[in-house]
Write a protein that holds these residues in place. Structure first.
Motif, PDB file in Angstrom:
ATOM      1  N   GLN A   1       0.831  -1.198   0.000  1.00 57.98           N
ATOM      2  CA  GLN A   1       0.000   0.000   0.000  1.00 57.98           C
ATOM      3  C   GLN A   1       0.864   1.246   0.000  1.00 57.98           C
ATOM      4  OE1 GLN A   1      -3.103   0.769  -0.255  1.00 57.98           O
ATOM      5  NE2 GLN A   1      -4.059  -1.245  -0.232  1.00 57.98           N
ATOM      6  N   VAL A   2       0.357   2.268  -0.647  1.00 57.90           N
ATOM      7  CA  VAL A   2       1.011   3.578  -0.682  1.00 57.90           C
ATOM      8  C   VAL A   2       0.008   4.608  -0.182  1.00 57.90           C
ATOM      9  CG1 VAL A   2       2.035   5.348  -2.145  1.00 57.90           C
ATOM     10  CG2 VAL A   2       2.513   2.937  -2.607  1.00 57.90           C
ATOM     11  N   GLN A   3       0.443   5.453   0.731  1.00 56.51           N
ATOM     12  CA  GLN A   3      -0.408   6.519   1.229  1.00 56.51           C
ATOM     13  C   GLN A   3       0.071   7.845   0.635  1.00 56.51           C
ATOM     14  OE1 GLN A   3       1.126   4.299   3.682  1.00 56.51           O
ATOM     15  NE2 GLN A   3      -0.628   3.021   3.168  1.00 56.51           N
ATOM     16  N   LEU A   4      -0.885   8.657   0.196  1.00 57.46           N
ATOM     17  CA  LEU A   4      -0.575   9.937  -0.446  1.00 57.46           C
ATOM     18  C   LEU A   4      -1.312  11.056   0.285  1.00 57.46           C
ATOM     19  CD1 LEU A   4      -1.122   8.746  -4.128  1.00 57.46           C
ATOM     20  CD2 LEU A   4       1.056   8.924  -2.914  1.00 57.46           C
ATOM     21  N   VAL A   5      -0.583  12.117   0.627  1.00 60.79           N
ATOM     22  CA  VAL A   5      -1.184  13.249   1.321  1.00 60.79           C
ATOM     23  C   VAL A   5      -0.812  14.526   0.586  1.00 60.79           C
ATOM     24  CG1 VAL A   5      -1.346  14.560   3.458  1.00 60.79           C
ATOM     25  CG2 VAL A   5      -1.094  12.064   3.533  1.00 60.79           C
ATOM     26  N   GLU A   6      -1.832  15.213   0.059  1.00 55.78           N
ATOM     27  CA  GLU A   6      -1.608  16.457  -0.679  1.00 55.78           C
ATOM     28  C   GLU A   6      -1.631  17.659   0.256  1.00 55.78           C
ATOM     29  OE1 GLU A   6      -4.492  13.958  -3.343  1.00 55.78           O
ATOM     30  OE2 GLU A   6      -4.273  14.457  -1.217  1.00 55.78           O
ATOM     31  N   SER A   7      -0.954  18.712  -0.160  1.00 59.64           N
ATOM     32  CA  SER A   7      -1.004  19.988   0.547  1.00 59.64           C
ATOM     33  C   SER A   7      -0.690  21.102  -0.444  1.00 59.64           C
ATOM     34  CB  SER A   7      -0.008  20.019   1.710  1.00 59.64           C
ATOM     35  OG  SER A   7       1.315  19.854   1.240  1.00 59.64           O
ATOM     36  N   GLY A   8      -0.979  22.337  -0.027  1.00 60.73           N
ATOM     37  CA  GLY A   8      -0.620  23.484  -0.850  1.00 60.73           C
ATOM     38  C   GLY A   8      -1.755  24.134  -1.593  1.00 60.73           C
TER      39      GLY A   8
END
Length: 119
Positions: A1-8
């Motif tokens: 599994q890969v976790q992705l967290v966006e910001s900006g």
């Protein structure tokens, strides 16, 4: 599994710039191609940009070509989307994606970050 967290994401005036970041964690995330998609209200999700695992090959939707730049820092497991000359039609929720990235598909998705461009 890969976790992705966006910001900006945020609110910006037309002609302005924003830089989105996507931090990846989990299973060998640096091996994967990564990309950005967006979904505007009432519209289908659409491809924005893609970058291969090494960062040497990029591709863009025609609508953002010349204005947006995708890049990645594998040492930090982070992918970026530099957005310049923003237009109101760029307003959307922007999603980070990883893995096998197709026209509107990917193995892994982030939760999204809102970008609003005012006229």
């Amino acid at each position: 599994q890969v976790q992705l967290v966006e910001s900006g994401g945020g609110l910006v005036q037309s002609g302005g710039s924003l830089r989105l970041s996507c931090a990846a964690s989990g299973r060998t995330s640096s091996w994967y191609a990564m990309g950005w998609f967006r979904q505007a209200p009432g519209k289908e999700r659409e491809f924005v940009a893609r970058i291969n695992s090494s960062g040497g090959i990029t591709s863009y939707a025609d609508s953002v070509k010349g204005r947006f730049t995708i890049s990645r820092d594998n040492a930090k497991n982070t992918v970026f989307l530099q957005m310049n000359s923003l237009k109101p039609e760029d307003t959307a929720v922007y999603y980070c994606a990883a893995g096998r990235i197709g026209t509107n598909t990917a193995d892994y998705w982030g939760q999204g970050t809102q970008v609003t461009v005012s006229s």
